[in-house]
Scaffold this motif. Structure first.
Motif, PDB file in Angstrom:
ATOM      1  N   VAL A  72       0.771  -1.223  -0.133  1.00  0.00           N
ATOM      2  CA  VAL A  72      -0.022  -0.100  -0.170  1.00  0.00           C
ATOM      3  C   VAL A  72       0.956   1.213  -0.064  1.00  0.00           C
ATOM      4  O   VAL A  72       0.837   2.136  -0.721  1.00  0.00           O
ATOM      5  CB  VAL A  72      -0.979   0.207   1.309  1.00  0.00           C
ATOM      6  N   ILE A  73       1.842   1.269   0.706  1.00  0.00           N
ATOM      7  CA  ILE A  73       2.985   2.448   0.848  1.00  0.00           C
ATOM      8  C   ILE A  73       3.511   2.425  -0.516  1.00  0.00           C
ATOM      9  O   ILE A  73       3.747   3.503  -1.021  1.00  0.00           O
ATOM     10  CB  ILE A  73       3.938   2.366   2.246  1.00  0.00           C
ATOM     11  N   GLY A  74       3.871   1.528  -1.083  1.00  0.00           N
ATOM     12  CA  GLY A  74       4.608   1.467  -2.577  1.00  0.00           C
ATOM     13  C   GLY A  74       3.449   1.788  -3.348  1.00  0.00           C
ATOM     14  O   GLY A  74       4.278   2.755  -4.268  1.00  0.00           O
ATOM     15  N   LEU A  75       2.315   1.807  -3.441  1.00  0.00           N
ATOM     16  CA  LEU A  75       1.408   2.413  -4.241  1.00  0.00           C
ATOM     17  C   LEU A  75       1.054   3.840  -4.139  1.00  0.00           C
ATOM     18  O   LEU A  75       1.386   4.681  -4.949  1.00  0.00           O
ATOM     19  CB  LEU A  75       0.098   1.759  -4.120  1.00  0.00           C
ATOM     20  N   PHE A  76       1.245   4.162  -2.691  1.00  0.00           N
ATOM     21  CA  PHE A  76       1.248   5.583  -2.815  1.00  0.00           C
ATOM     22  C   PHE A  76       2.652   6.518  -3.224  1.00  0.00           C
ATOM     23  O   PHE A  76       2.462   7.391  -3.882  1.00  0.00           O
ATOM     24  CB  PHE A  76       1.278   6.363  -1.479  1.00  0.00           C
ATOM     25  N   VAL A  77       3.978   5.744  -3.118  1.00  0.00           N
ATOM     26  CA  VAL A  77       5.056   6.274  -3.404  1.00  0.00           C
ATOM     27  C   VAL A  77       5.036   6.239  -5.053  1.00  0.00           C
ATOM     28  O   VAL A  77       5.338   7.244  -5.529  1.00  0.00           O
ATOM     29  CB  VAL A  77       6.317   5.428  -2.823  1.00  0.00           C
ATOM     30  N   GLY A 194       3.405  -2.168  -7.001  1.00  0.00           N
ATOM     31  CA  GLY A 194       2.579  -2.690  -5.655  1.00  0.00           C
ATOM     32  C   GLY A 194       3.105  -4.230  -5.421  1.00  0.00           C
ATOM     33  O   GLY A 194       3.440  -4.460  -4.332  1.00  0.00           O
ATOM     34  N   LEU A 195       2.965  -4.970  -6.507  1.00  0.00           N
ATOM     35  CA  LEU A 195       3.222  -6.406  -6.501  1.00  0.00           C
ATOM     36  C   LEU A 195       4.754  -6.467  -6.195  1.00  0.00           C
ATOM     37  O   LEU A 195       5.026  -7.236  -5.235  1.00  0.00           O
ATOM     38  CB  LEU A 195       3.044  -6.914  -7.949  1.00  0.00           C
ATOM     39  N   GLY A 196       5.658  -5.687  -6.773  1.00  0.00           N
ATOM     40  CA  GLY A 196       7.075  -5.842  -6.275  1.00  0.00           C
ATOM     41  C   GLY A 196       7.251  -5.486  -4.815  1.00  0.00           C
ATOM     42  O   GLY A 196       8.208  -6.129  -4.341  1.00  0.00           O
TER      43      GLY A 196
END
Lengths: 289, 246
Positions: A72-77, A194-196
């Motif tokens: 989720v944090i990855g998606l934001f970034v 996000g998957l990564g």
């Protein structure tokens, strides 16, 4: 002999973490064209989230929620910081951005959770060795290998048979044409990023149960993970897995005979591969072939 | 509602209109104000020498190359600077120059990539139109022959059930017999009510099936008229498009 097995198995576990990291890095590199220096940061986020949530959710809950939190944090970034840079073809921009991000995440972790190492409790039942001879094979370590294998298999089926996976593979070949066929490539890249990060977060939680938590745990895993990609061959996900396991086991075995060289041997392998087979073990071939 | 193919374009409802578009590759100015329109159910061909800006025009219309100045309207929307996927979702199919098949994907996987919209075009119907693709479903894109790749490149956007088709040099590098087959498919698109914008280096063939034609030179439209008129004027075609019209 027992010592050799012990070190080789330790190396295998280490290699599993490299492979999980390398897999996420390779996915993000091939579709998003981002050399994600902050990938270790997402590993740290996953691990510390799991540590913080474990008292409430229990070990198993934290094992699930930690990686999802990292994703989720990855998606934001991706949405806020990386997406505006896609239109710049030079990968240097995102490389510098994620490098800065890696430093920020590491320092934030230090600020929030402290600089000293923290233990991550795994269920007691998982901590006992399966036999007195193979004392180093605990239930938890088998779990790490099992979960990783299951996740890799799941990823294989996702990329091979799902519409999302097929589009990700098409996008790594020619993102522009994918877009002209009506596919929202902004969403596609976001999901892939996000998957990564999910894989990095999972590596973080699993690693925390063996190595404990420290703020630099991500940065110590990221260089070998890049090496794993190069050894395995850029563009080949199977290669990344293979590369990760190979350098992990090689480092483990080296520890038996000459501990001081256990890290150097990783780079030695990279050197040898680059000289003999510059495209890596499975380079040139496409994803999962 | 459907207009007979021979009626001049001006009487038809406009489905695509480019107004004075300018485009660049890096610092070089490629399109110097291209204007063109496509009527409903029409086949319009865009001719010109190599480097005249034909492909850049198509890419600009599709949203793959940024339109710096000017406007593009399609199907009642101002699509200037829209991302390509949104333009495609309006109902615009694009067959890129060089086919751009996903070589490591199977034929079937290539056909799963498009964001399919509902309409008459389904996978079954595509395989009926291109039986060779149906036979080679499980083969990798890069194992197909040039003609089969072209068919696949046309089949992919058909699954979007487009109202407009942009075709960039579909006959490039194909054997004459296959070219005929491709042109037959283009003709059948019009019979289905699709509007087709066709960039071609094969001047006689494209003039034979087109209703109207534009000639581009140095990023500008230097001629526009009916295909029949242009086909009759060999000297003009030779001078402007660098090819003979017979």
């Amino acid at each position: 002999m027992q010592l050799l097995l012990f070190n080789a198995f330790n190396g295998l576990i280490q290699g599993v973490f490299y492979a999980l990291m390398a897999l996420g890095l390779a996915l993000i590199l091939s579709l998003n064209s981002v050399i994600n220096m902050a990938h270790g940061g997402f590993l740290v986020i996953g691990a510390y989230l799991a540590y913080t949530l474990a008292p409430y959710l229990g070990f198993w809950g934290a094992l699930v929620v930690g990686p999802i939190g990292a994703a989720v944090i990855g998606l934001f970034v991706e949405r806020i910081l990386i997406r505006p840079l896609y239109k710049r073809p030079d990968p240097l921009y995102t490389l510098l951005l994620t490098f800065g991000l890696a430093l920020i995440i590491e320092d934030l972790t230090r600020t929030i959770w402290g600089a000293q190492g923290l233990p991550f409790q795994v269920p007691a039942a998982l901590n006992s060795p399966i036999s007195s001879v193979l004392f180093f094979i605990t239930g938890y370590r088998l779990l790490v290998v099992g979960i990783t294998m299951a996740v890799m298999l799941g990823l294989y089926f996702l990329l091979r048979y799902s519409r999302l996976g097929i589009r990700i593979r098409a996008g790594t070949l020619d993102l522009e044409t994918v877009s002209a066929l009506g596919v929202n490539i902004y969403l596609l890249r976001a999901l892939n990023f996000g998957l990564g990060c999910l894989l990095a977060g999972l590596a973080g939680v699993l690693a925390a149960g063996i190595l404990g938590l420290t703020p630099p745990m991500g940065s110590s895993l990221i260089m070998p993970s890049f090496v794993a990609i190069i050894v395995g061959g850029v563009g080949s996900l199977v290669g990344s897995i293979l590369g990760g396991l190979l350098i992990g086991v090689a480092a483990g075995i080296t520890t038996t005979y000459y501990p001081a060289a256990s890290e150097a041997v990783i780079y030695l392998i990279m050197l040898i591969v680059l000289v003999i087979r510059p495209r890596g073990l499975l380079g040139q071939e496409g994803l999962f072939e | 509602m459907e207009a007979a193919p021979s009626r001049p374009g001006n009487e038809r409802k406009t489905v695509l209109e480019a107004h004075d578009i300018h485009a660049y590759y890096g610092k070089s100015h490629i399109l110097h104000g291209v204007s063109l329109r496509l009527g409903e159910g029409e086949i319009v061909t865009v001719l010109g020498r190599n480097g005249a800006g034909k492909t850049t025009t198509m890419r600009s219309l599709m949203g793959l190359t940024t339109v710096r100045e000017g406007r593009v309207q399609m199907l009642g929307h101002d699509v200037t600077r829209w991302p390509a996927y949104k333009i495609a979702r309006l109902g615009v199919g694009y067959v890129p120059e060089g086919r751009k098949i996903f070589g490591n994907l199977t034929v079937l996987e290539n056909l799963v990539v498009p964001e399919a919209r509902s309409g008459p075009w389904t996978l079954d119907r595509v395989f009926k139109l291109f039986p060779r693709l149906g036979e080679r479903k499980a083969q990798l894109g890069r194992q197909l022959s040039g003609g089969e790749q072209e068919m696949l490149s046309i089949a992919r956007p058909l699954l979007l059930n487009p109202r407009i088709m942009l075709l960039d040099e579909p006959s490039q590098g194909l054997a004459p017999l296959i070219v005929q087959e491709v042109m037959q498919v283009v003709r059948s698109m019009r019979d289905e009510g699709l509007s087709v914008l066709l960039v071609e280096q094969n001047v006689p063939l494209s003039l034979a099936i087109a209703d109207r034609a534009y000639i581009l030179d140095d990023g500008k439209v230097v001629y526009s008229g009916t295909a029949a008129e242009l086909g009759a004027n060999h000297e003009l075609v030779e001078k402007l498009a660098g090819a003979t019209a017979h």
